[in-house]
Design a protein around this motif. Structure first.
Motif, PDB file in Angstrom:
ATOM      1  N   PHE A 129       1.013  -1.125   0.059  1.00 25.58           N
ATOM      2  CA  PHE A 129       0.037  -0.099   0.070  1.00 25.58           C
ATOM      3  C   PHE A 129       0.897   1.352  -0.011  1.00 25.58           C
ATOM      4  CE2 PHE A 129      -2.407   3.249   1.836  1.00 25.58           C
ATOM      5  CZ  PHE A 129      -3.730   3.012   1.439  1.00 25.58           C
ATOM      6  N   LYS A 130       0.718   1.976  -0.865  1.00 24.62           N
ATOM      7  CA  LYS A 130       1.727   3.048  -1.136  1.00 24.62           C
ATOM      8  C   LYS A 130       0.946   4.344  -1.467  1.00 24.62           C
ATOM      9  CE  LYS A 130       6.142   4.076  -3.353  1.00 24.62           C
ATOM     10  NZ  LYS A 130       7.020   3.725  -4.354  1.00 24.62           N
ATOM     11  N   PHE A 131       1.305   5.474  -0.777  1.00 19.16           N
ATOM     12  CA  PHE A 131       0.794   7.070  -0.749  1.00 19.16           C
ATOM     13  C   PHE A 131       2.071   7.907  -1.274  1.00 19.16           C
ATOM     14  CE2 PHE A 131      -0.325  11.225   0.569  1.00 19.16           C
ATOM     15  CZ  PHE A 131      -1.684  11.350   0.039  1.00 19.16           C
ATOM     16  N   GLU A 132       1.882   8.337  -2.354  1.00 19.21           N
ATOM     17  CA  GLU A 132       3.040   9.309  -2.742  1.00 19.21           C
ATOM     18  C   GLU A 132       2.987  10.501  -2.253  1.00 19.21           C
ATOM     19  OE1 GLU A 132       5.705   8.515  -4.598  1.00 19.21           O
ATOM     20  OE2 GLU A 132       5.377   6.431  -4.785  1.00 19.21           O
ATOM     21  N   PRO A 133       3.841  11.307  -1.743  1.00 24.13           N
ATOM     22  CA  PRO A 133       3.826  12.909  -1.377  1.00 24.13           C
ATOM     23  C   PRO A 133       3.546  13.761  -2.518  1.00 24.13           C
ATOM     24  CG  PRO A 133       6.285  12.223  -1.426  1.00 24.13           C
ATOM     25  CD  PRO A 133       5.232  10.970  -1.674  1.00 24.13           C
ATOM     26  N   PHE A 134       2.836  14.707  -2.311  1.00 18.95           N
ATOM     27  CA  PHE A 134       2.414  15.868  -3.299  1.00 18.95           C
ATOM     28  C   PHE A 134       3.671  16.413  -3.781  1.00 18.95           C
ATOM     29  CE2 PHE A 134       1.958  20.526  -3.663  1.00 18.95           C
ATOM     30  CZ  PHE A 134       0.991  20.503  -4.673  1.00 18.95           C
ATOM     31  N   VAL A 135       3.578  16.810  -5.082  1.00 14.77           N
ATOM     32  CA  VAL A 135       4.904  17.551  -5.762  1.00 14.77           C
ATOM     33  C   VAL A 135       4.317  18.285  -6.837  1.00 14.77           C
ATOM     34  CG1 VAL A 135       7.039  17.303  -7.121  1.00 14.77           C
ATOM     35  CG2 VAL A 135       6.436  15.610  -5.605  1.00 14.77           C
ATOM     36  N   LEU A 136       4.558  19.729  -6.697  1.00 15.25           N
ATOM     37  CA  LEU A 136       4.335  20.569  -7.693  1.00 15.25           C
ATOM     38  C   LEU A 136       5.581  21.355  -8.298  1.00 15.25           C
ATOM     39  CD1 LEU A 136       2.041  22.581  -9.012  1.00 15.25           C
ATOM     40  CD2 LEU A 136       2.590  24.056  -7.009  1.00 15.25           C
ATOM     41  N   HIS A 137       5.665  21.245  -9.400  1.00 20.63           N
ATOM     42  CA  HIS A 137       6.935  21.806 -10.165  1.00 20.63           C
ATOM     43  C   HIS A 137       6.454  23.184 -10.897  1.00 20.63           C
ATOM     44  CE1 HIS A 137       8.339  17.565 -10.182  1.00 20.63           C
ATOM     45  NE2 HIS A 137       9.505  18.316  -9.858  1.00 20.63           N
ATOM     46  N   SER A 155       5.541  17.713  -0.638  1.00 19.08           N
ATOM     47  CA  SER A 155       5.197  17.412   0.820  1.00 19.08           C
ATOM     48  C   SER A 155       5.852  16.195   1.413  1.00 19.08           C
ATOM     49  CB  SER A 155       3.697  16.962   0.489  1.00 19.08           C
ATOM     50  OG  SER A 155       3.331  16.284   1.772  1.00 19.08           O
ATOM     51  N   THR A 156       5.789  16.112   2.666  1.00 22.83           N
ATOM     52  CA  THR A 156       6.556  15.020   3.237  1.00 22.83           C
ATOM     53  C   THR A 156       5.690  13.734   3.585  1.00 22.83           C
ATOM     54  OG1 THR A 156       6.196  15.982   5.451  1.00 22.83           O
ATOM     55  CG2 THR A 156       8.488  16.492   4.323  1.00 22.83           C
ATOM     56  N   HIS A 157       4.183  14.134   3.009  1.00 22.03           N
ATOM     57  CA  HIS A 157       3.344  13.040   3.699  1.00 22.03           C
ATOM     58  C   HIS A 157       3.229  11.752   2.740  1.00 22.03           C
ATOM     59  CE1 HIS A 157       1.044  17.025   4.897  1.00 22.03           C
ATOM     60  NE2 HIS A 157       1.703  16.485   5.729  1.00 22.03           N
ATOM     61  N   CYS A 158       4.060  10.840   3.164  1.00 17.60           N
ATOM     62  CA  CYS A 158       4.163   9.644   2.487  1.00 17.60           C
ATOM     63  C   CYS A 158       3.708   8.402   2.971  1.00 17.60           C
ATOM     64  CB  CYS A 158       5.460   9.366   1.578  1.00 17.60           C
ATOM     65  SG  CYS A 158       6.928   9.439   2.955  1.00 17.60           S
ATOM     66  N   LEU A 159       3.557   7.298   2.615  1.00 18.73           N
ATOM     67  CA  LEU A 159       3.002   6.246   3.440  1.00 18.73           C
ATOM     68  C   LEU A 159       3.586   4.834   2.483  1.00 18.73           C
ATOM     69  CD1 LEU A 159       1.708   5.350   6.004  1.00 18.73           C
ATOM     70  CD2 LEU A 159      -0.493   5.294   4.486  1.00 18.73           C
ATOM     71  N   ASN A 184      -6.249   9.055   2.933  1.00 18.81           N
ATOM     72  CA  ASN A 184      -7.132   9.779   2.675  1.00 18.81           C
ATOM     73  C   ASN A 184      -7.054  11.265   3.695  1.00 18.81           C
ATOM     74  OD1 ASN A 184      -8.530   8.516   0.922  1.00 18.81           O
ATOM     75  ND2 ASN A 184      -9.908   7.703   2.089  1.00 18.81           N
ATOM     76  N   ARG A 185      -6.680  11.174   4.869  1.00 17.54           N
ATOM     77  CA  ARG A 185      -6.308  12.308   5.585  1.00 17.54           C
ATOM     78  C   ARG A 185      -5.179  13.106   5.262  1.00 17.54           C
ATOM     79  NH1 ARG A 185      -5.755  10.193  11.139  1.00 17.54           N
ATOM     80  NH2 ARG A 185      -3.614   9.963  10.728  1.00 17.54           N
ATOM     81  N   LYS A 186      -4.170  12.300   4.728  1.00 12.82           N
ATOM     82  CA  LYS A 186      -2.913  12.915   3.974  1.00 12.82           C
ATOM     83  C   LYS A 186      -3.305  13.848   2.909  1.00 12.82           C
ATOM     84  CE  LYS A 186       0.472   9.490   5.927  1.00 12.82           C
ATOM     85  NZ  LYS A 186       1.410  10.395   6.850  1.00 12.82           N
ATOM     86  N   MET A 187      -4.181  13.045   2.046  1.00 14.40           N
ATOM     87  CA  MET A 187      -4.552  13.586   0.771  1.00 14.40           C
ATOM     88  C   MET A 187      -5.303  14.855   1.023  1.00 14.40           C
ATOM     89  SD  MET A 187      -4.662  13.492  -2.293  1.00 14.40           S
ATOM     90  CE  MET A 187      -4.397  11.895  -3.054  1.00 14.40           C
ATOM     91  N   GLU A 188      -6.071  15.136   2.230  1.00 15.22           N
ATOM     92  CA  GLU A 188      -6.861  16.318   2.668  1.00 15.22           C
ATOM     93  C   GLU A 188      -5.625  16.995   2.940  1.00 15.22           C
ATOM     94  OE1 GLU A 188      -9.589  15.065   5.440  1.00 15.22           O
ATOM     95  OE2 GLU A 188     -10.782  13.946   4.090  1.00 15.22           O
ATOM     96  N   GLU A 189      -4.654  16.964   3.843  1.00 10.96           N
ATOM     97  CA  GLU A 189      -3.759  17.843   4.306  1.00 10.96           C
ATOM     98  C   GLU A 189      -2.812  18.400   2.996  1.00 10.96           C
ATOM     99  OE1 GLU A 189      -1.129  15.798   6.888  1.00 10.96           O
ATOM    100  OE2 GLU A 189      -2.977  15.280   8.225  1.00 10.96           O
ATOM    101  N   ASN A 190      -2.877  17.456   1.779  1.00 12.27           N
ATOM    102  CA  ASN A 190      -1.977  18.044   0.775  1.00 12.27           C
ATOM    103  C   ASN A 190      -2.745  19.337   0.230  1.00 12.27           C
ATOM    104  OD1 ASN A 190       0.101  16.397   0.552  1.00 12.27           O
ATOM    105  ND2 ASN A 190      -0.715  14.927  -0.706  1.00 12.27           N
ATOM    106  N   THR A 191      -4.155  19.033   0.253  1.00 12.20           N
ATOM    107  CA  THR A 191      -5.107  20.165  -0.301  1.00 12.20           C
ATOM    108  C   THR A 191      -4.977  21.480   0.459  1.00 12.20           C
ATOM    109  OG1 THR A 191      -6.723  18.460  -0.923  1.00 12.20           O
ATOM    110  CG2 THR A 191      -7.524  20.636  -1.010  1.00 12.20           C
TER     111      THR A 191
END
Length: 97
Positions: A13-21, A61-65, A90-97
């Protein structure tokens, strides 16, 4: 869950961190954006200057899992734990927003 139970290999199960270039015209613009990103909690952000002089600012973001769920076809965790992981992701995804 059905697909997971049918898996014969390893499942992760993998959640990738948010990246914006962001391509910046001036280094000062990238530095300002970098300061704003870091101050906003995006600690892994950085600036890259390419060979052609392109200035790229990456907001990261540092939000990964990453959690193993099965090994060689054997489920290693409970369905309850998988539901918990989904809630955390899902909570990490909300934090990315």
């Amino acid at each position: 869950m059905t697909a997971l139970k049918k898996a014969t290999g390893d499942v992760v199960f993998k959640f990738e961190p948010f990246v914006l270039h962001v391509l910046c015209q001036e280094l000062q613009d990238a530095q300002l954006l970098h300061s704003v990103a870091v101050d906003s909690g995006f600690k892994n952000s950085g600036i890259t200057v390419g060979r052609g002089g392109k200035i790229m600012m990456a907001v990261r973001s540092t939000h990964c899992l990453e959690v193993p769920l099965s090994h060689m076809g054997k489920l290693m965790v409970s369905e309850e734990y998988i539901e918990f992981l989904i809630h955390v992701a899902n909570r990490k995804m909300e934090e990315n927003t």
